[in-house]
Design a protein around this motif. Structure first.
Motif, PDB file in Angstrom:
ATOM      1  N   ARG A  71      -7.587   4.632   8.200  1.00 51.35           N
ATOM      2  CA  ARG A  71      -6.151   4.426   8.707  1.00 51.35           C
ATOM      3  C   ARG A  71      -6.152   4.785  10.059  1.00 51.35           C
ATOM      4  O   ARG A  71      -6.890   5.462  10.795  1.00 51.35           O
ATOM      5  N   ILE A  72      -5.055   4.005  10.810  1.00 51.63           N
ATOM      6  CA  ILE A  72      -4.907   4.425  12.243  1.00 51.63           C
ATOM      7  C   ILE A  72      -4.114   5.766  12.291  1.00 51.63           C
ATOM      8  O   ILE A  72      -2.924   5.609  12.239  1.00 51.63           O
ATOM      9  N   THR A 126      -1.946  -7.474  10.606  1.00 51.93           N
ATOM     10  CA  THR A 126      -0.907  -6.833   9.929  1.00 51.93           C
ATOM     11  C   THR A 126      -1.199  -6.139   8.654  1.00 51.93           C
ATOM     12  O   THR A 126      -1.572  -7.091   7.503  1.00 51.93           O
ATOM     13  N   ASP A 127      -1.158  -5.096   8.430  1.00 51.03           N
ATOM     14  CA  ASP A 127      -1.172  -4.317   7.133  1.00 51.03           C
ATOM     15  C   ASP A 127      -2.435  -4.767   6.544  1.00 51.03           C
ATOM     16  O   ASP A 127      -2.560  -5.052   5.224  1.00 51.03           O
ATOM     17  N   SER A 187     -17.613   9.153  11.633  1.00 51.44           N
ATOM     18  CA  SER A 187     -18.589   8.248  10.765  1.00 51.44           C
ATOM     19  C   SER A 187     -17.737   7.991   9.542  1.00 51.44           C
ATOM     20  O   SER A 187     -17.302   8.766   8.831  1.00 51.44           O
ATOM     21  N   GLY A 188     -17.829   6.512   8.989  1.00 49.71           N
ATOM     22  CA  GLY A 188     -17.260   6.164   7.940  1.00 49.71           C
ATOM     23  C   GLY A 188     -15.608   5.956   7.814  1.00 49.71           C
ATOM     24  O   GLY A 188     -15.174   5.670   6.793  1.00 49.71           O
ATOM     25  N   CYS A 189     -15.107   6.031   8.927  1.00 47.04           N
ATOM     26  CA  CYS A 189     -13.587   6.004   9.096  1.00 47.04           C
ATOM     27  C   CYS A 189     -13.055   4.605   8.754  1.00 47.04           C
ATOM     28  O   CYS A 189     -11.990   4.144   8.595  1.00 47.04           O
ATOM     29  N   ARG A 236     -10.130   2.386  -0.180  1.00 45.54           N
ATOM     30  CA  ARG A 236      -9.984   1.565   0.892  1.00 45.54           C
ATOM     31  C   ARG A 236     -10.515   1.893   2.113  1.00 45.54           C
ATOM     32  O   ARG A 236     -10.379   2.947   2.768  1.00 45.54           O
ATOM     33  N   ALA A 237     -11.491   0.987   2.444  1.00 50.60           N
ATOM     34  CA  ALA A 237     -12.176   1.192   3.857  1.00 50.60           C
ATOM     35  C   ALA A 237     -11.281   0.738   4.975  1.00 50.60           C
ATOM     36  O   ALA A 237     -11.173   1.752   6.090  1.00 50.60           O
ATOM     37  N   LEU A 238     -10.405   0.206   4.864  1.00 54.12           N
ATOM     38  CA  LEU A 238      -9.300  -0.110   5.730  1.00 54.12           C
ATOM     39  C   LEU A 238      -7.740  -0.075   4.935  1.00 54.12           C
ATOM     40  O   LEU A 238      -7.710  -0.782   3.954  1.00 54.12           O
ATOM     41  N   ASP A 239      -6.848   0.669   5.415  1.00 55.83           N
ATOM     42  CA  ASP A 239      -5.707   1.131   4.746  1.00 55.83           C
ATOM     43  C   ASP A 239      -4.451   0.715   5.487  1.00 55.83           C
ATOM     44  O   ASP A 239      -4.029   1.551   6.199  1.00 55.83           O
TER      45      ASP A 239
END
Ligand SMILES: Nc1ncnc2c1ncn2[C@@H]1O[C@H](COP(=O)(O)OP(=O)(O)O)[C@@H](O)[C@H]1O
Ligand SMILES: [Mg+2]
Length: 258
Positions: free
Chosen positions: A224-225, A9-10, A41-43, A20-23
Motif C-alpha cells: 500500500r501507499i 487507479t486502485d 524490502s518486499g513492500c 496482495r503485492a499491490l493493494d
C-alpha cells in the motif's frame, strides 16, 4: 493542467491469488515529474514498476499510459495497437544490467532499434554515440560488457533504455549492486536526465539522492501507499510513524547546501 502521462487507479496485484503485492495503489504521474518510490524490502516497489511496464498482469484496478490501458504482452487495445509498441515508450533499467555479453556496447544499444523499431540504423548509431558521450563513455562503444566496470555497465544500460526515446523511465534500484565509488557516476546521469525533463519513477535506497532529485515521494509498506507528498517535507517531517521508523533505519545524510 495537462493530463497525466500515467495513471494508476486502485491497482491490485496478487501473485498467488491470496496475498496482495499491490493493494489498491492509485498514483498519477505528470510530464517531467520525478517520483521516488521507497519502502522496506518486499513492500511491492518492483512489482509496481513491472505492472506499469506491462510485465505483470493485474487483478484489479487500471493502469493507463496516456489514453491507453496498459495490457499484458501479446494483447491489443481497442484501436488495434499492440501493447508491445506502446511499451517502447516506457524505458526500464534494473539492478542487474542485463547487457548481452557477446555484443559490444554499440551493438547492445542498436539491438532495440534493430529488432523492435526497424529504425534507420545509421541514425540510431549516431544517437547511440551521442548518448554515450553524454554519459562519459564515448570511447567505450567497441568494448564488451566484461571489459566495463559495474558503473559503466549501468550507464550503458541507461543509454540502452534511452535509445528507444521513451517518454518515461522506470529505474529499479539501479545502484544497488554497485561498489560505493561507482554509485555517484550513475546517479549523476539520472540527475542530468531529471534536469532535461525526463519523467521518472525511481525505486531507490539512496535516501539523500531521493531527497535531492524527487518532486514527490511515494512511501510504500505491505503493498500500500502509506504516505506520499513533496520530497522535502516528507524527509523533514514524515507524517506517519511507519515512514519515520523507516527513515530512521538509514544513516541519513542531508544533501549539501548550495
Ligand atoms: N514473481 C513473484 N512471484 C511470487 N511472489 C512475488 C514475485 N515477485 C514478488 N513477489 C512477492 O510480492 C511482494 C512484493 O515484492 P517486490 O515487488 O519484489 O517488493 P520490493 O521490490 O519492494 O522489494 C513480496 O511479498 C514478494 O515476495
Ligand atoms: Mg525490488
Amino acid at each position: 493542467m495537462t493530463d497525466p502521462i500515467l495513471r494508476l487507479t486502485d491497482v491490485v496485484k496478487s501473485y498467488d491469488g491470496k496475498t496482495r503485492a499491490l493493494d489498491e495503489i492509485s498514483l498519477s504521474v505528470n510530464r517531467s515529474e520525478v517520483i521516488s518510490i521507497i519502502g522496506p524490502s518486499g513492500c511491492g516497489k518492483s512489482t509496481l514498476l513491472r505492472t506499469v511496464n506491462g510485465l505483470e498482469p493485474i487483478q484489479g484496478g487500471s493502469i493507463r499510459f496516456h489514453d491507453r490501458a496498459v495490457a499484458a504482452p501479446g494483447t491489443k487495445d481497442a484501436a488495434g495497437t499492440k501493447w508491445q509498441q506502446v511499451r517502447q515508450q516506457i524505458g526500464m533499467v534494473f539492478q542487474s544490467y542485463e547487457l548481452f555479453p557477446h555484443l559490444d556496447v554499440i551493438d547492445n544499444l542498436l539491438l532495440g532499434p534493430k529488432v523492435v523499431q526497424k529504425a534507420d540504423l545509421s541514425e540510431a548509431r549516431e544517437r547511440g554515440l551521442a548518448l554515450l558521450r553524454r554519459v562519459g563513455l564515448e570511447d567505450r562503444a567497441d568494448a564488451f560488457p566484461r571489459q566495463l566496470s559495474g558503473g559503466q555497465k549501468q550507464r550503458v544500460a541507461i543509454v540502452r533504455a534511452l535509445m528507444m526515446q521513451p517518454e518515461i523511465m522506470l529505474l529499479d534500484e539501479i545502484t544497488a549492486s554497485l561498489d560505493p565509488e561507482m554509485v555517484r557516476e550513475v546517479l549523476d546521469v539520472v540527475l542530468e536526465l531529471a534536469r532535461d525533463g525526463m519523467t521518472m519513477l525511481i525505486v531507490t535506497h539512496e535516501m539523500a539522492f531521493a531527497r535531492a532529485i524527487s518532486d514527490r515521494v511515494v512511501f510504500m509498506d505491505a503493498g500500500r501507499i502509506v504516505e506520499t507528498g513533496p520530497a522535502e517535507p516528507f524527509f523533514e517531517h514524515p507524517r506517519t510513524e511507519r515512514a519515520r521508523r523507516f527513515l530512521n533505519t538509514f544513516e541519513f545524510e542531508a544533501p549539501e547546501k548550495d
